[in-house]
Scaffold this active site. Structure first.
Site, PDB file in Angstrom:
ATOM      1  CE1 TYR A  38      -3.680   2.598   0.868  1.00 36.79           C
ATOM      2  CE2 TYR A  38      -1.829   3.658   1.966  1.00 36.79           C
ATOM      3  CZ  TYR A  38      -3.100   3.720   1.444  1.00 36.79           C
ATOM      4  OH  TYR A  38      -3.796   4.901   1.474  1.00 36.79           O
ATOM      5  CD  GLU A  65      -6.069   4.464  -1.073  1.00 39.52           C
ATOM      6  OE1 GLU A  65      -5.928   4.826   0.102  1.00 39.52           O
ATOM      7  OE2 GLU A  65      -7.128   3.973  -1.491  1.00 39.52           O
TER       8      GLU A  65
END
Lengths: 289, 378
Positions: B101, B189
Site C-alpha cells: 500500500y 493512493e
C-alpha cells in the site's frame, strides 16, 4: 477581561475596499471596534469608510500600528494575505475567507507557527468580545457581555447558540469562530486553553461538527486540564459518511470523526453534551456555580 | 472531487508511475475489442465513485476477449452503492508476487502532507489500521521543503522493498507525492502497488480525491468531473452555487449556514422525523437563491413537508421573507411549509410573510416539531 480582542484592539482590515470589507468594516466600526486602517494594494493614500487605506500591511504597520488584522480577501489571494500580515508582525490574524486551497493552508500554518503569530480561521465568522470589539461578520446585537466563553467551527450555528444564551440571560465573555476548514490556525484546544486562564470566563460552550479529530483532542484537554465546566454540542449526527456537508472540513472519513464518537468522547471527558442548540443554556444553567 | 481509477492512472502516468496498459469501455463490444488488442488475460473493472467494487462483483478476470465481453456485459448497468456502472476499465491482468500500500494524504491532525505505506497492500488501509496498526508507516513531508530523498528511502526500508527495486520504488514515491501536490489532491493512493512475478513494480489500482477549493486552478482536472456519478439535483445545486446533499427522508430543509443546516437535520431526527436533504442556502438568502433551493428540494418526490430555518444575522429577515414569497410564486407547490425566521428585522419579515398567509415560528425546536408533525400527517 476576555480573550484575544477587547477595547485595546487596533484593527486593520485587509481587503477593505472590496464588497465584504466595506460592508463588514462599517458594521464593525458601528459596533465600536477601533478600526485603525485598511489595506488594498494600489489604493494607498485614500480614505475609505472613514479610515486610511494603505498599499501594504508593512506600510499600515508603520503608520497605523494595528495589533489585529481581519482578512476579507478572495480565496485565491487570501493565503498570501495571511503571510503578508505575519511577515509584517501582526500578532493576531483573523481570516474570514472561505475556499482557500488546503495545500496553501499547510504552508501558511507552518509560516504562522514559525513566526509565533496567532491565526483564527480561515472560513470562520471571526470573534467578538461583546460590548468591546467585534472582529468578524457576526450580528453584534445578539450578543451580551457576560461570563460564558464560546468556541465554534460554525457561523450561523454559533449565532443560534449565542442568541439562546443571551435570551436566557447568559452573556458571553468572548465568542470565537475557529472555522470549518480541514486546516485552521487555532484549534478548539488553543481557545479552550485561553478561556481556562481567563479570569472573566466562568464556563465554556464548545460547538463542533463531524470530520477531523479536533473535538477528540478537545475532549482530552478538557479531561486533563480544564477546571471550568464545558457544555458541548456536535452537529452532523444525521450526516452520511464520505459526503462534504458544506464546510470543507465537515466530512466523515474515518471511524472516530462521527458526531456520535465525538459526543461520547466529550461526555466521557466530563463535558455536558447538548442534543440540540436550544438545550445549551439549560445545561449551562445547571452547571453555574 | 473524486475521479475514476482510469483517470487517476492517467494522472500517475504523467508522473512516470508505471501503470498497466488499459482502456475504458462503455459497452461490452468495446470491452471485447480492447481485450482483443491487449491480447492477454485482462481485468474488467467497474468505474464508479464508490469503494468496495471487488466485493460488489464489479471487478472480474477474463481469459479471452469473448469472456471480457461477457464480464463487461454483466458489470455495465450493475448498481454499486446506489450508483449505476456506466464505464469499465479493461486492463492487463498482472501476475502478482507481492502487494503493498502506498498513499499520500493531507493529514488534518499534523497539518502536513503525509506519506503512508504498508507492506500489506490490497486490503483497505483503514482495515490494516484496525487490525495491524504497527504495520502502517507514516512520514510527514516538511510543509516548506517538501519530501526529502531520505524520507522516501526511510519508507522503502520500512516497507521492506527488495533491494533491487528500491530505486524504482523511491521514484514512485516521489512521483506520487508530486502528483498529489501538483494536482492539489487531498488523497492519492496506489493500492495495491505490486511486484509482478517478472520483478517489476506496478500501480494496479489508483484513487485520487481532489480539493474542491483548488479546482479553479486546475481546469484540466475539473474536466474529469463525471456528472453520471452525481444526483441530478446535486448538479443543479452546484451550478446555482448552493451546497446540497440528498438524503433518504421526507422533510426537505432550507437553512442558512452549513453548521445550522446539519444541526437542523439532527434536530428533525431527534424529534422523530427524517431529513430529505442538507441544503445551505448561504449568507444572502435572496429571491433567486430561495427559488433555486425550492426547486431543488421539490425535485425529490419523497418530500412531504419543507422546513425553512433562517437565522438572519447579517442577512435581514425582511429580505429573506421577500425572497421566500417570490420563490413560492415562481415555484408553485402544495407541499406544506414551516418557516422559522429570526434575527435582524424579524418583525418586518414576519409581517411580510403574514400578508401571504405564512406564519413564521420563533424557536427552532418548535419549528422542527411542527414540521415533523405535518410530514407524519401526510
Amino acid at each position: 477581561m476576555s480573550i484575544l480582542v477587547d477595547k485595546n484592539t487596533r484593527l486593520l482590515i485587509q481587503g477593505i475596499t472590496g464588497r465584504n470589507g466595506t460592508f463588514h468594516g462599517q458594521q464593525m466600526i458601528e459596533y465600536g471596534t477601533n478600526v485603525v486602517g485598511g489595506v488594498t494594494p494600489g489604493k494607498g493614500g485614500s480614505t475609505h469608510i472613514g479610515v486610511p487605506v494603505y498599499n501594504t500591511v508593512r506600510e499600515a504597520m508603520a503608520e497605523a500600528i494595528p495589533n489585529t488584522t481581519i482578512i476579507y480577501v478572495p480565496a485565491p489571494f487570501a493565503a498570501d494575505s495571511i503571510m503578508e500580515a505575519v511577515a509584517a508582525g501582526i500578532p493576531l490574524i483573523v481570516c474570514i475567507t472561505e475556499g482557500i486551497p488546503v495545500l496553501d493552508m499547510v504552508k501558511v500554518y507552518e509560516f504562522v507557527k514559525g513566526h509565533g503569530a496567532r491565526l483564527i480561521g480561515p472560513n470562520c465568522p471571526g470573534l467578538i468580545t461583546p460590548g468591546q470589539a467585534k472582529v468578524g461578520i457576526m450580528p453584534g446585537y445578539i450578543h451580551a457581555p457576560g461570563r460564558v466563553g464560546l468556541v465554534s467551527k460554525s457561523g450561523t450555528l454559533t449565532y443560534e447558540a449565542v442568541n439562546a444564551l443571551t435570551l436566557a440571560g447568559m452573556g458571553q465573555s468572548t465568542a470565537v469562530g475557529i472555522g470549518g476548514d480541514p486546516i485552521i490556525g487555532s484549534s478548539f484546544v488553543d481557545i479552550l486553553e485561553l478561556f481556562e486562564h481567563d479570569p472573566d470566563t466562568d464556563s465554556v460552550v464548545m460547538i463542533g461538527e463531524i470530520g477531523g479529530d479536533a473535538e477528540l483532542r478537545a475532549a482530552d484537554y478538557i479531561k486533563s486540564s480544564m477546571t471550568k465546566p464545558v457544555v458541548a454540542y456536535i452537529a452532523g449526527r444525521t450526516a452520511p459518511a464520505d459526503r462534504r456537508m458544506g464546510h470543507a472540513g465537515a466530512i466523515i472519513s474515518g471511524g472516530d470523526d462521527t458526531a456520535a464518537a465525538k459526543m461520547a468522547a466529550l461526555s466521557k471527558a466530563g463535558a455536558k453534551v447538548a442534543e440540540s442548540p436550544n438545550q445549551i443554556p439549560g445545561l449551562l444553567g445547571g452547571l453555574q456555580i | 472531487m473524486k475521479i475514476h481509477e482510469y483517470q487517476a492512472k492517467e494522472v500517475l502516468a504523467r508522473y512516470n508511475i508505471p501503470v498497466q496498459e488499459g482502456h475504458v469501455a462503455t459497452s461490452a463490444d468495446e470491452a471485447e475489442a480492447i481485450a482483443q488488442r491487449i491480447g492477454k488475460m485482462v481485468v474488467v473493472k467497474a468505474q464508479v465513485h464508490a469503494g468496495g467494487r471487488g466485493k460488489a462483483g464489479g471487478v472480474k478476470l477474463a481469459q479471452t476477449a469473448q469472456e471480457a465481453h461477457d464480464k463487461a456485459a454483466a458489470i455495465l448497468g450493475m448498481q454499486i452503492k446506489g450508483i449505476t456502472v456506466k464505464k469499465v476499465l479493461v486492463t492487463v491482468a498482472a501476475d502478482i508476487a507481492h502487494e503493498y500500500y502506498l498513499g499520500v494524504v493531507l493529514d488534518r491532525a499534523s497539518k502536513t502532507v503525509m506519506l503512508i505505506g504498508s507492506a500489506e497492500g490490497g486490503v483497505e488501509i483503514e482495515e490494516t489500521a484496525k487490525t495491524n496498526p504497527e504495520k502502517i508507516i507514516r512520514i510527514s513531508a516538511d510543509p516548506a521543503l517538501g519530501l526529502g530523498e531520505y524520507q522516501a528511502r526511510d519508507l522503502a526500508f520500512a516497507m521492506q522493498i527488495p533491494a533491487p527495486l528500491q530505486r524504482d520504488f523511491i521514484k514512485i514515491v516521489h512521483g506520487l507525492y508530486n502528483a498529489f501536490t501538483a494536482s492539489d489532491a487531498s488523497l492519492a493512493e496506489i493500492n495495491p502497488l505490486v511486484i509482478t512475478k517478472d520483478g517489476k513494480l506496478e500501480a494496479l489500482d489508483a484513487k485520487i480525491v481532489l480539493d474542491d477549493n483548488a479546482l479553479y486552478r486546475h481546469p484540466d482536472l475539473e474536466a474529469y468531473r463525471d456528472l453520471n456519478e452525481e444526483e441530478a439535483a446535486e448538479i443543479t445545486a452546484r451550478e446555482a452555487n448552493l451546497s446540497y446533499v440528498k438524503l433518504d427522508g421526507n422533510i426537505g430543509c432550507m437553512v442558512n449556514g452549513a453548521g445550522l443546516a446539519m444541526s437542523t437535520m439532527d434536530t428533525i431526527k431527534l424529534y422523530g422525523g427524517e431529513p430529505a436533504n442538507f441544503l445551505d442556502v448561504g449568507g444572502s438568502a435572496d429571491a433567486e437563491r430561495v427559488t433555486n433551493a425550492l426547486r431543488i428540494i421539490l425535485s425529490d418526490p419523497h418530500v412531504k413537508a419543507i422546513l425553512f430555518n433562517i437565522f438572519g444575522g447579517i442577512v435581514r429577515c425582511d429580505e429573506v421573507a421577500k425572497g421566500i414569497i417570490v420563490g413560492l410564486k415562481e415555484v408553485q407547490t402544495d407541499v406544506p411549509l414551516v418557516i422559522r425566521l429570526v434575527g435582524t428585522n424579524q418583525a418586518e419579515g414576519r409581517r411580510i410573510l403574514s400578508e401571504a398567509n405564512l406564519i413564521a415560528l420563533d424557536n427552532m425546536d418548535d419549528a422542527v416539531k411542527k414540521v415533523v408533525e405535518v410530514a407524519h400527517s401526510r
